[in-house]
Design a protein around this motif. Sequence first.
Motif, PDB file in Angstrom:
ATOM      1  N   VAL A  76      31.601  45.750 -52.473  1.00 34.28           N
ATOM      2  CA  VAL A  76      32.652  45.853 -51.483  1.00 34.28           C
ATOM      3  C   VAL A  76      32.489  45.028 -50.060  1.00 34.28           C
ATOM      4  N   LEU A  77      31.453  44.896 -49.597  1.00 35.20           N
ATOM      5  CA  LEU A  77      31.066  44.173 -48.633  1.00 35.20           C
ATOM      6  C   LEU A  77      31.385  42.333 -49.067  1.00 35.20           C
ATOM      7  N   ARG A  78      31.066  41.947 -50.289  1.00 30.65           N
ATOM      8  CA  ARG A  78      31.605  40.705 -50.720  1.00 30.65           C
ATOM      9  C   ARG A  78      33.121  40.656 -50.673  1.00 30.65           C
ATOM     10  N   ASN A  89      24.975  40.767 -41.794  1.00 33.20           N
ATOM     11  CA  ASN A  89      24.370  40.982 -42.985  1.00 33.20           C
ATOM     12  C   ASN A  89      25.039  40.676 -44.268  1.00 33.20           C
ATOM     13  N   PRO A  90      25.123  39.570 -44.850  1.00 31.48           N
ATOM     14  CA  PRO A  90      26.069  39.100 -45.999  1.00 31.48           C
ATOM     15  C   PRO A  90      25.414  39.959 -47.319  1.00 31.48           C
ATOM     16  N   SER A  91      26.281  40.219 -48.266  1.00 29.85           N
ATOM     17  CA  SER A  91      25.875  40.955 -49.253  1.00 29.85           C
ATOM     18  C   SER A  91      24.751  40.498 -50.016  1.00 29.85           C
ATOM     19  N   ASP A  92      24.684  38.856 -50.351  1.00 25.64           N
ATOM     20  CA  ASP A  92      23.717  38.468 -50.880  1.00 25.64           C
ATOM     21  C   ASP A  92      22.181  38.933 -50.180  1.00 25.64           C
ATOM     22  N   ALA A  93      22.307  38.580 -48.967  1.00 24.33           N
ATOM     23  CA  ALA A  93      21.205  38.772 -47.880  1.00 24.33           C
ATOM     24  C   ALA A  93      20.400  40.228 -48.213  1.00 24.33           C
ATOM     25  N   ILE A  94      21.469  41.380 -48.134  1.00 23.05           N
ATOM     26  CA  ILE A  94      21.203  42.735 -48.601  1.00 23.05           C
ATOM     27  C   ILE A  94      20.473  43.015 -49.810  1.00 23.05           C
ATOM     28  N   GLY A 241      18.312  35.928 -44.635  1.00 24.65           N
ATOM     29  CA  GLY A 241      19.695  35.646 -44.541  1.00 24.65           C
ATOM     30  C   GLY A 241      20.372  36.931 -43.578  1.00 24.65           C
ATOM     31  N   LEU A 242      19.306  37.694 -42.975  1.00 24.66           N
ATOM     32  CA  LEU A 242      20.194  38.946 -42.315  1.00 24.66           C
ATOM     33  C   LEU A 242      19.796  38.591 -40.789  1.00 24.66           C
ATOM     34  N   ARG A 243      20.833  38.992 -40.181  1.00 23.09           N
ATOM     35  CA  ARG A 243      20.883  38.672 -38.529  1.00 23.09           C
ATOM     36  C   ARG A 243      20.628  40.223 -38.044  1.00 23.09           C
ATOM     37  N   VAL A 244      20.832  41.205 -38.598  1.00 21.74           N
ATOM     38  CA  VAL A 244      20.564  42.537 -38.086  1.00 21.74           C
ATOM     39  C   VAL A 244      19.548  42.934 -38.937  1.00 21.74           C
ATOM     40  N   ALA A 245      18.241  43.425 -38.410  1.00 21.29           N
ATOM     41  CA  ALA A 245      17.308  44.006 -39.681  1.00 21.29           C
ATOM     42  C   ALA A 245      16.079  44.514 -38.763  1.00 21.29           C
ATOM     43  N   GLY A 246      15.467  45.279 -39.330  1.00 21.54           N
ATOM     44  CA  GLY A 246      14.284  46.361 -38.891  1.00 21.54           C
ATOM     45  C   GLY A 246      13.094  45.562 -39.723  1.00 21.54           C
TER      46      GLY A 246
END
Length: 291
Positions: A76-78, A89-94, A241-246
């Motif tokens: 869905v995100l893609r 956070n793009p789909s592939d990064a997740i 590839g994440l811009r928001v991450a823990g």
Amino acid sequence: MKLAVLSRNSKLYSTRRLVEAARERGHSVRVLDPLRCYMRISSEGFTVHYKGKPVGGYDAVIPRIGASVTRYGTAVLRQFEMMGSYTPNPSDAILRARDKLRAHQLLAAQGIGLPVTVFGDNPDDTADLLSMLGPPPHVIKLNEGTQGAGVMLTEKLSASRGVVEALRGLYANFVVQEFIGEAEGADLRCFVVGNQVVATMRRQAPEGDFRSNLHRGGTAEPVEATQDEKSMAIRAAEVLGLRVAGVDLIRSRRGPMVLEVNSTPGLEGIEAVCNADVAGRIIEYVAAKSE
């Protein structure tokens, strides 16, 4: 900014805080359950319908996709990405972050410190696989576990072999890692937004456990990460590839090491412990990037 938050439940703390922070800053925001989104894909274009009506035109989409719906949620995100929406956070990064084995390979290839990790498939290779790791204790992790679930500590070689054989019998995917004893059951959760660490807390495992997750009864306190720790957390998120991450780090004799990079980090614990408006920082970053 016209914003969508992909979340199964609008009442969850993290989802609610993102909505509040967006509205406080004058943005239009809607929560969409990814499992109620359905898609039309053609060479002529991409369409998403939600509960019987077309949706689109979002400047940005923030994914809050749980592990149980990773495959459909990222699809869905893609689709929204294909329709021109920005996402931190793009789909592939997740997908990269959710697969612990893949994430460790990518991080190690960039020289980022990690506990030594081994992985194998054939039961005939178990003894040699564990010898590649070294003597116990060993940490055995399910490849797609979250919040400390599916993480086990074995203190004897026979126990490691037994757990590995049991997991193989269940056709589970897992990795085996060295145990960093000097960390004494503590780790750091660095919350990365863009190229900054906006909040850090030190989590301590409860007595008798080695998992520091707050969901497992761990305690937490705010700390100031060192510059090396901040740099490592930012770089680890960037590699995936994440811009928001823990980003969960552990302090070892060999320096900081990355335990895990979480693509959907919870906000409740870090905001409460650090008294920080992390949701606001996320919204401000996304708004700036989606202009």
